[in-house]
Motif scaffolding. Sequence first.
Motif, mmCIF file in Angstrom:
data_model
loop_
_atom_site.group_PDB
_atom_site.id
_atom_site.type_symbol
_atom_site.label_atom_id
_atom_site.label_comp_id
_atom_site.label_asym_id
_atom_site.label_seq_id
_atom_site.Cartn_x
_atom_site.Cartn_y
_atom_site.Cartn_z
ATOM 1 N N ALA A 1 0.828 -1.208 0.000
ATOM 2 C CA ALA A 1 0.000 0.000 0.000
ATOM 3 C C ALA A 1 0.860 1.255 0.000
ATOM 4 O O ALA A 1 0.515 2.268 -0.636
ATOM 5 N N ALA A 2 1.994 1.210 0.680
ATOM 6 C CA ALA A 2 2.890 2.367 0.721
ATOM 7 C C ALA A 2 3.431 2.686 -0.670
ATOM 8 O O ALA A 2 3.549 3.858 -1.056
ATOM 9 N N VAL A 3 3.764 1.646 -1.429
ATOM 10 C CA VAL A 3 4.245 1.847 -2.802
ATOM 11 C C VAL A 3 3.144 2.473 -3.660
ATOM 12 O O VAL A 3 3.400 3.394 -4.452
ATOM 13 N N VAL A 4 1.928 1.980 -3.500
ATOM 14 C CA VAL A 4 0.785 2.528 -4.241
ATOM 15 C C VAL A 4 0.561 3.987 -3.860
ATOM 16 O O VAL A 4 0.272 4.836 -4.726
ATOM 17 N N PHE A 5 0.684 4.297 -2.579
ATOM 18 C CA PHE A 5 0.495 5.669 -2.096
ATOM 19 C C PHE A 5 1.470 6.629 -2.773
ATOM 20 O O PHE A 5 1.069 7.695 -3.262
ATOM 21 N N VAL A 6 2.743 6.247 -2.818
ATOM 22 C CA VAL A 6 3.755 7.096 -3.448
ATOM 23 C C VAL A 6 3.466 7.248 -4.942
ATOM 24 O O VAL A 6 3.548 8.354 -5.503
ATOM 25 N N GLY A 7 3.105 6.151 -5.597
ATOM 26 C CA GLY A 7 2.773 6.208 -7.017
ATOM 27 C C GLY A 7 1.616 7.147 -7.293
ATOM 28 O O GLY A 7 1.650 7.957 -8.232
ATOM 29 N N ALA A 8 0.563 7.062 -6.465
ATOM 30 C CA ALA A 8 -0.611 7.915 -6.648
ATOM 31 C C ALA A 8 -0.292 9.385 -6.386
ATOM 32 O O ALA A 8 -0.809 10.275 -7.072
#
Length: 256
Positions: free
Chosen positions: A84-91
């Motif tokens: 989820a942290a990776v997705v957060f940064v991507g978003a």
Amino acid sequence: MLDPFQIELWLYPALTCVAVVSGFVDAVAGGGGLVMMPILLSTNLPPHVVLGTNKVQSMCGTSVATWRYHKAGLFSFRENAPLAAVVFVGALLGTLAIQRLSADVLKLVVPALLISVALYTMLSRSMTDEDRKPVIGETEYKAVAGGIGLYDGFFGPGAGQFFATTLVALRGYGLTRATGLTKFLNVTSNIASVIVFTIGGQALWVLGLCMGLGSMTGAWIGSHFATKFGAKMIRPLLVVVSLGLTGRLIWGWFAA
């Protein structure tokens, strides 16, 4: 900051009712924006404000769906926090980019991807509730999820379908379990986008929270049905929404 009352008052309850349908669709198969975005755009709000306000209501709905799927034991917050942290940064990066760049190229690419999702969902024997052996590991999948998060922040339509389909195809998840984790990743990307849009003054929070109440209601109902009926409900709706999003995007080429 925009005045929350610059649109007609009757639109508040009307859009809240639309958000119930949007929240239901999004909780089961993703793509709630197919229902909400065309109607929001018809209010003549600036496009970036429409995107920001839609992210507020979507964040509310996906939060409820995420909690329901978690309570059903379909995923763990702790185990999937790094993803989820990776997705957060991507978003975050995607939302910053959309405020400076045009999404015209994605309008050409995304319909082809969505048609691929629909065909995979219809034809693949993997789209059941049975888990299978993963094709790639969790570390490798972070790159995929980060890319989808970037896309979700930048453009958005179909992100839920892309999460769900790749979790099934690449990580071996059963469809209902993939849908549950998809909602967690969706709400993560929504929160990132809402932060950026709010800092930029491009989200109408009063309207977004009104719509959010409707979205939360629809999400609660949708996630209940999805956990009860599983792949036999999610699979056909995933196909319908994917093709619907494709048609909507293609129609946008000619309506522009």
